[in-house]
Enzyme design. Structure first.
Site, PDB file in Angstrom:
ATOM      1  CD  GLU A 330      49.059 -14.692 -90.362  1.00  0.00           C
ATOM      2  OE1 GLU A 330      48.301 -15.559 -89.889  1.00  0.00           O
ATOM      3  OE2 GLU A 330      48.734 -13.490 -90.464  1.00  0.00           O
ATOM      4  CG  HIS A 354      44.405 -18.351 -95.241  1.00  0.00           C
ATOM      5  ND1 HIS A 354      43.518 -17.450 -95.787  1.00  0.00           N
ATOM      6  CD2 HIS A 354      44.863 -17.770 -94.106  1.00  0.00           C
ATOM      7  CE1 HIS A 354      43.429 -16.386 -95.010  1.00  0.00           C
ATOM      8  NE2 HIS A 354      44.245 -16.560 -93.979  1.00  0.00           N
ATOM      9  CD  GLU A 355      46.886 -19.500 -91.627  1.00  0.00           C
ATOM     10  OE1 GLU A 355      47.519 -18.427 -91.545  1.00  0.00           O
ATOM     11  OE2 GLU A 355      45.662 -19.573 -91.389  1.00  0.00           O
ATOM     12  CG  HIS A 358      48.764 -14.847 -93.899  1.00  0.00           C
ATOM     13  ND1 HIS A 358      48.319 -13.551 -94.063  1.00  0.00           N
ATOM     14  CD2 HIS A 358      47.725 -15.533 -93.337  1.00  0.00           C
ATOM     15  CE1 HIS A 358      47.065 -13.462 -93.622  1.00  0.00           C
ATOM     16  NE2 HIS A 358      46.675 -14.648 -93.186  1.00  0.00           N
ATOM     17  CD  GLU A 377      44.000 -12.742 -92.258  1.00  0.00           C
ATOM     18  OE1 GLU A 377      43.828 -13.662 -93.079  1.00  0.00           O
ATOM     19  OE2 GLU A 377      44.843 -12.809 -91.332  1.00  0.00           O
ATOM     20  CG  ASP A 434      40.642 -10.531 -81.407  1.00  0.00           C
ATOM     21  OD1 ASP A 434      41.646 -10.315 -82.129  1.00  0.00           O
ATOM     22  OD2 ASP A 434      40.536 -11.495 -80.638  1.00  0.00           O
ATOM     23  CE1 TYR A 442      39.637 -13.075 -91.527  1.00  0.00           C
ATOM     24  CE2 TYR A 442      40.984 -14.644 -92.728  1.00  0.00           C
ATOM     25  CZ  TYR A 442      40.680 -13.984 -91.570  1.00  0.00           C
ATOM     26  OH  TYR A 442      41.429 -14.201 -90.446  1.00  0.00           O
TER      27      TYR A 442
HETATM   28  N1  BES Z   1      46.010 -14.447 -89.175  1.00  0.00           N
HETATM   29  C1  BES Z   1      44.823 -15.226 -89.127  1.00  0.00           C
HETATM   30  C2  BES Z   1      44.395 -15.589 -87.749  1.00  0.00           C
HETATM   31  C3  BES Z   1      44.108 -14.404 -86.857  1.00  0.00           C
HETATM   32  C4  BES Z   1      43.366 -13.345 -87.320  1.00  0.00           C
HETATM   33  C5  BES Z   1      44.545 -14.394 -85.562  1.00  0.00           C
HETATM   34  C6  BES Z   1      43.115 -12.273 -86.495  1.00  0.00           C
HETATM   35  C7  BES Z   1      44.288 -13.323 -84.731  1.00  0.00           C
HETATM   36  C8  BES Z   1      43.569 -12.246 -85.204  1.00  0.00           C
HETATM   37  C9  BES Z   1      44.960 -16.507 -89.958  1.00  0.00           C
HETATM   38  O1  BES Z   1      45.727 -16.367 -91.095  1.00  0.00           O
HETATM   39  C10 BES Z   1      43.587 -16.906 -90.429  1.00  0.00           C
HETATM   40  O2  BES Z   1      43.017 -16.171 -91.171  1.00  0.00           O
HETATM   41  N2  BES Z   1      43.087 -18.048 -89.970  1.00  0.00           N
HETATM   42  C11 BES Z   1      41.798 -18.579 -90.352  1.00  0.00           C
HETATM   43  C12 BES Z   1      41.933 -19.701 -91.317  1.00  0.00           C
HETATM   44  C13 BES Z   1      41.856 -19.316 -92.737  1.00  0.00           C
HETATM   45  C14 BES Z   1      41.876 -20.545 -93.610  1.00  0.00           C
HETATM   46  C15 BES Z   1      40.698 -18.434 -93.096  1.00  0.00           C
HETATM   47  C16 BES Z   1      41.137 -19.166 -89.125  1.00  0.00           C
HETATM   48  O3  BES Z   1      41.768 -19.192 -88.054  1.00  0.00           O
HETATM   49  O4  BES Z   1      40.013 -19.615 -89.209  1.00  0.00           O
HETATM   50 ZN    ZN Z   2      44.762 -15.246 -92.548  1.00  0.00          ZN
END
Ligand code: BES
Ligand code: ZN
Length: 663
Positions: A330, A354-355, A358, A377, A434, A442
């Site tokens: 995002e 989703h993005e 955010h 999330e 991470d 989520y």
């Molecule tokens: N902000 C996250 C990606 C992220 C999370 C990067 C933690 C680094 C550390 C992003 O918004 C996200 O949740 N992406 C998901 C997709 C979403 C539709 C659930 C993904 O990358 O799968």
């Molecule tokens: Zn996200």
């Protein structure tokens, strides 16, 4: 997926990435509360100095939720001490060198010295720092680097005066730096090379010296100097055309946390989607991307109708090559996205919802530390569902909710339902943030909000959320403060109701509270029927799949018995050509079945997928499943050896750990 994208085609990059494996190995880091042994600019100090730079020690495990306001929450993943002095503006001037794989230049940080301290502590990891100056750049600063921690990097301690306004750091990134992936033309699927950054969670410090904590916000401006004929874009006001001289200037006038700093450079083209939104991608991808993402303006309208005006000006999307390690990120004004959402039928666009969501939950109201990640999330997954419902209808949302619930079941199964990692509020001190980014934040987070909505009613809940975003915009939020705000403002301070709703259990206990609502999808009834009859022996050809969408297929595949016997696997593949699916969600879900059922005829499809897609969400379960048997682990390692050089460091770290890769 872009068929021309080859992740494994570049031996030079392969060597570079393999060489960096040492620095990206997972580690158990010390918390930054420990005094780092100091290394001066000229070399290691002979005797470790006392550490005026070390932040207060972090309690290993709070016995109970600490009731504090966010400003006083110490981020266990940052050396910075924003309580003393904050960086409120960043000025970048960086030159992009695709030969040397380096960004070189200056980061100037404007300091607000709240307590009149004489040190500014910044986070860095693997940066080559040449020189630090103060204010006009003519005053040399005394500076030193703390001991290196593999995960947290090194504290950069700069001596300042109470009146110092600017700290200028002249530096270069190293070729192997974790945030940046440098793609060769072959890897990018482009006549030109391409780079992109990924700063969340704590990788901003690997390309910019900064106070790398989500609780600190700054505005920024940047000058990026690229080779001619390439375009640079950032999480800021962006160009829509290439500049003649390769120089691009950016401005982000809203204060953002460091994890939202982002840059990409490549042969990019822009296509508008609406007056306020558009898409960037390689010329070979941009038309397809524009078609797939055409509903973006509708989503923006739906989001604004729910929780108030979009505060960031434009909303654009950058579709990156397939090595992009996430589905989406995002980055403000410019979501970064995987090309695996280009399914050709717009069926995977919930990722955009989703993005986009955010832009409120996360980018406006930001988790104070990575322990509060669910506030980013979980809220966003809830909001995503609301946008999808508004644009595509309730039955569509119901399908997404049931699939999300299944993901949560899987996550609980993997972690164990009593694991502390199934709490919403996490304690990640000493761990890689991470590790807290799985489906729990989520899906349990979203289910919590849906349960609250069901209890108080949608109208009241929407009013509450809208006020929450308005009240805390451009601020950070921690779990304790949110719980307090929720009890006060949604439940009117009624403790009995808070108890009834099990608010504290939702946030601070493992597993799922008993009042969790259960999503249900009418549309999945025929799918459940199909699973039953197919599992009971009916041939695949008898399944009536007319009208099935991507989500029907996903539900079908996810609820089939595991492992499925070879004959049934063969029947399914022969009838529905699942191994050839161009839909990344369907294909990856099918490939899980393939690994679980040891269905060898589909191994070539598995190998193709793992060597062309770098999205961690797909790689992690597949390699994990492979690693469960000796033959699987062997095959996994063989494929990984080929695929690894094409993965971003974020995916490398994850798969290294799964396979015990030592390079
Ligand atoms: N902000 C996250 C990606 C992220 C999370 C990067 C933690 C680094 C550390 C992003 O918004 C996200 O949740 N992406 C998901 C997709 C979403 C539709 C659930 C993904 O990358 O799968
Ligand atoms: Zn996200």
């Amino acid at each position: 997926m872009n068929a021309t994208t080859k992740l494994y085609a570049a031996p030079a990059l392969a060597l570079l990435l393999a060489a960096c494996s040492g620095s990206t190995q997972p580690v158990t880091p010390k918390t930054p509360g420990k005094a780092p042994a100091k290394v001066t600019a000229k070399g290691p100090a002979t005797s470790p100095m006392p550490a005026p730079t070390s932040p207060p020690a972090i309690p290993a495990k709070p016995a109970e939720p600490v009731k504090v306001v966010s400003e006083s929450v110490q981020d266990p993943h940052s050396y910075a001490r924003p309580q003393e002095a904050t960086v409120e503006h960043l000025k970048l001037d960086l030159t992009v060198d695709f030969q040397a794989h380096r960004l070189t230049g200056r980061a100037s940080l404007r300091v607000k010295n709240k307590l009149g301290v004489d040190h500014l502590i910044l986070d860095t990891r693997g940066l080559d720092i040449q020189r630090v100056t103060l204010d006009d750049g003519k005053t040399e600063a005394k500076w030193s680097l703390g001991a290196a921690d593999k995960l947290l990097g090194q504290a950069l301690d700069v001596q300042i005066a109470p009146g110092t306004a600017w700290v200028n750091v002249d530096y270069s990134t190293r070729p192997e730096t974790a945030a940046i992936q440098w793609l060769t033309p072959a890897q990018a699927g482009s006549p030109s090379p391409l780079l992109f950054t990924q700063s969340e969670s704590i990788l901003a410090r690997t390309w910019i010296p900064c106070q790398d904590s989500p609780g600190v916000r700054m505005t920024y401006e940047a000058t990026i100097r690229t080779p001619p004929a390439l375009m640079a874009v950032m999480s800021a006001e962006n160009p829509t055309k290439k500049s003649a001289d390769g120089v691009y200037r950016f401005r982000m006038p809203n204060a953002i946390p460091s994890y939202l700093l982002a840059l990409a450079v490549g042969d990019l083209e822009f296509r508008p989607l609406g007056t306020n939104s558009g898409v960037y991608a390689l010329p070979s991808v941009v038309e397809r991307a524009a078609w797939e993402l055409a509903d973006t303006p509708k989503m923006i309208a739906a989001a604004e109708a729910l929780y108030g005006p979009y505060k960031w000006g434009r909303y654009d999307i950058l579709v990156l090559p397939a090595s992009y390690p996430y589905g989406g990120m995002e980055n403000p004004r410019l979501t970064f996205a995987t090309p695996t959402i280009l399914a050709g039928d717009r069926s995977l666009v919930s990722l955009v919802a989703h993005e986009l969501a955010h832009s409120w939950s996360g980018n406006l109201v930001t988790n104070a530390t990575w322990n509060d990640f669910w506030l980013n999330e979980g809220f966003t997954t809830y909001f995503e569902g609301r946008i999808m419902e508004a644009v595509y209808g309730r039955p569509y949302f119901d399908m997404l909710a049931v699939l999300g619930r299944q993901d949560l079941v899987d996550a609980f199964q993997e972690l164990g339902a009593t694991s502390p990692d199934t709490q919403l509020y996490l304690n990640l001190a000493g761990r890689d943030p991470d590790e807290g980014t799985g489906d729990v934040a989520y899906e349990k987070g979203a289910l919590f909000l849906r349960t609250l909505e069901a209890s108080v009613g949608r109208e009241k809940f929407d009013r509450f959320l809208r006020t929450y975003f308005d009240t805390f915009q451009f601020q950070s939020m921690d779990s304790a403060r949110f719980v307090q705000y929720l009890k006060q403002n949604l439940l009117g301070g009624d403790e009995a109701q808070a108890k009834n709703l099990q608010i504290d259990a939702w946030v601070y206990s493992p597993g799922l509270p008993t009042n969790a609502i259960e999503p249900h999808s009418e549309a999945f009834a025929p799918v459940d029927q199909a699973v039953k009859s197919f599992a009971g022996g009916a041939p695949a050809a008898q399944i009536s799949t007319t009208g099935w969408t991507t989500h029907h297929w996903l539900h079908f595949l996810e609820t089939l018995p595991t492992p499925l016997d070879r004959a049934k696997m063969a029947d399914l593949d022969a009838t529905f050509h699942l191994s050839d699916s161009g839909n990344s969600e369907i294909l990856s879900t099918w490939l899980m079945k393939v690994v679980q059922g040891k269905y060898e005829p589909a191994y070539p499809a598995l190998e193709r997928f793992l060597t062309t897609v770098g999205r961690r969400k797909y790689l992690k379960p597949l390699y994990t499943e492979l690693a469960k048997t000796p033959e699987g682990a062997e095959m996994g390692l063989r494929i990984y050896e080929k695929a690894r050089p094409g993965y971003h460091s974020v995916s490398q770290v994850t798969v290294d750990q799964i396979l015990g890769w030592r390079g």
